[in-house]
Design an enzyme around this catalytic site. Structure first.
Site, PDB file in Angstrom:
ATOM      1  N   ARG A  79      53.096  34.330  36.204  1.00  0.00           N
ATOM      2  CA  ARG A  79      54.070  35.429  36.169  1.00  0.00           C
ATOM      3  C   ARG A  79      55.054  35.377  37.336  1.00  0.00           C
ATOM      4  O   ARG A  79      56.132  35.973  37.271  1.00  0.00           O
ATOM      5  CB  ARG A  79      53.328  36.770  36.108  1.00  0.00           C
ATOM      6  N   GLU A 109      39.703  38.171  41.285  1.00  0.00           N
ATOM      7  CA  GLU A 109      38.938  39.268  40.688  1.00  0.00           C
ATOM      8  C   GLU A 109      38.401  38.898  39.309  1.00  0.00           C
ATOM      9  O   GLU A 109      37.540  39.587  38.756  1.00  0.00           O
ATOM     10  CB  GLU A 109      39.797  40.535  40.599  1.00  0.00           C
TER      11      GLU A 109
END
Length: 328
Positions: free
Chosen positions: A180, A217
């Site tokens: 992104r 994460e």
């Protein structure tokens, strides 16, 4: 050390007219009268001192360029001369015309900029409306940048905020993180007229250098790569991604820049999840602060425009929605 002195209008014009350096009194290499052919008073030679009438009669009109200078000199706050010394060289001297705004205008501009860049400020809160969260990849709140990408005005506003911030700070290049960061980085680089470089997963580009694997994460990741010729020693690099949580991906990118001799000016993200900055031991959450400290990169600043505190828009899930993220 730079110092500032003010010259009276008469002294300023006299020195320009005589081809004398504004600061030192030394003759200039190319006398300025060739550019400004003016004489304030040029009396006809006479026996004895000229009378006041003769002085008035023999005044010549000023050159248009000199008239402009005289107008500027009439505003002494606009005329400054600065001198700075360089080691081993004679004093470098220059005369400058200051266009500094008033203190009130400067304070207002600084306040506006601070408000614009302030995390969770008014502008950030408006943008947050276009960042809905989904249950995705086993995470209850996955923030989707697709919400603002489909709104050209909002996307442009984000680009403008980033471009304004880093035009002030000063950078040499922008590194976008797979994937992104490839969406956000190029329009910001174009706005700043700076090179854009990609930091990709292994095996995607030729002539690359790779960082060590890292944790996110979502789980463990292989190191990022960058092409060896894209960062030069001393380059000031801005790293851009959409979101920072544990900081694993950013740490990989920072290490790549350092491996090639560059400096990371800042890591910039649209979203920063503050819960991972320095959580308590009892929370069980990974700590970005401890990660950066362990890798000796805790001096690198991280800036996020929006935090989870104002990201409160829950996506409307269609019937039959399935969490089909790549990892759970």
């Amino acid at each position: 050390m730079e110092e500032t002195r003010r010259h009276s209008p008469v002294e300023f014009l006299r020195r320009l007219n005589e081809g004398i350096s504004i600061e030192s009194g030394r003759s200039l290499p190319a006398p300025l009268p060739s550019l400004f052919p003016l004489k304030l008073i040029n009396p006809t030679p006479t026996q004895g001192a000229p009378s006041p009438h003769q002085q008035r009669r023999n005044r010549r009109p000023m050159h248009p360029g000199a008239t402009l200078i005289a107008l500027l000199c009439a505003q002494p706050q606009l005329i400054t001369s600065a001198s700075s010394s360089a080691s081993g060289n004679p004093t470098a001297e220059r005369c400058t015309i200051s266009s500094d705004p008033s203190p009130v205008a400067t304070m207002a501009s600084a306040a506006t900029a601070k408000k614009k860049y302030e995390q969770d400020g008014d502008e950030a809160r408006q943008i947050a409306k276009y960042l809905p969260y989904f249950p995705f990849k086993g995470i209850p709140r996955f923030y989707d940048i697709g919400g603002f990408l489909e709104q050209p005005a909002v996307f442009q506003h984000i680009v403008d905020i980033f471009a304004d911030r880093y035009a002030e700070i000063g950078i040499d290049s922008i590194a976008g993180l797979d994937a992104r960061g490839f969406i956000l980085g190029p329009p910001i680089a174009l706005a700043l007229k700076k090179p854009f470089l990609m930091m990709r997963k292994a095996g995607k580009m030729p002539n690359t250098l790779s960082s060590d694997e890292y944790d996110t994460e979502y789980g463990k990741r292989s190191g990022l790569t960058v092409q060896r010729d894209k960062i030069k020693k001393g380059d000031r690099v801005l790293i851009i991604d959409d979101l920072v949580a544990t900081g694993g991906t950013l740490s990989s990118a920072i290490n790549l820049v350092h491996m090639l001799g560059g400096t990371v000016v800042e890591c910039a993200c649209v979203v920063e999840l503050k819960m991972f900055i320095d959580p308590s031991e009892e929370s069980g959450l990974p700590s970005r602060t401890k990660l950066f400290t362990s890798q000796k990169i805790d001096h690198v600043p991280v800036w996020g425009l929006i935090s989870e505190d104002v990201l409160t828009v829950e996506a409307e899930l269609p019937d039959g929605y399935v969490d089909d993220g790549e990892e759970h």
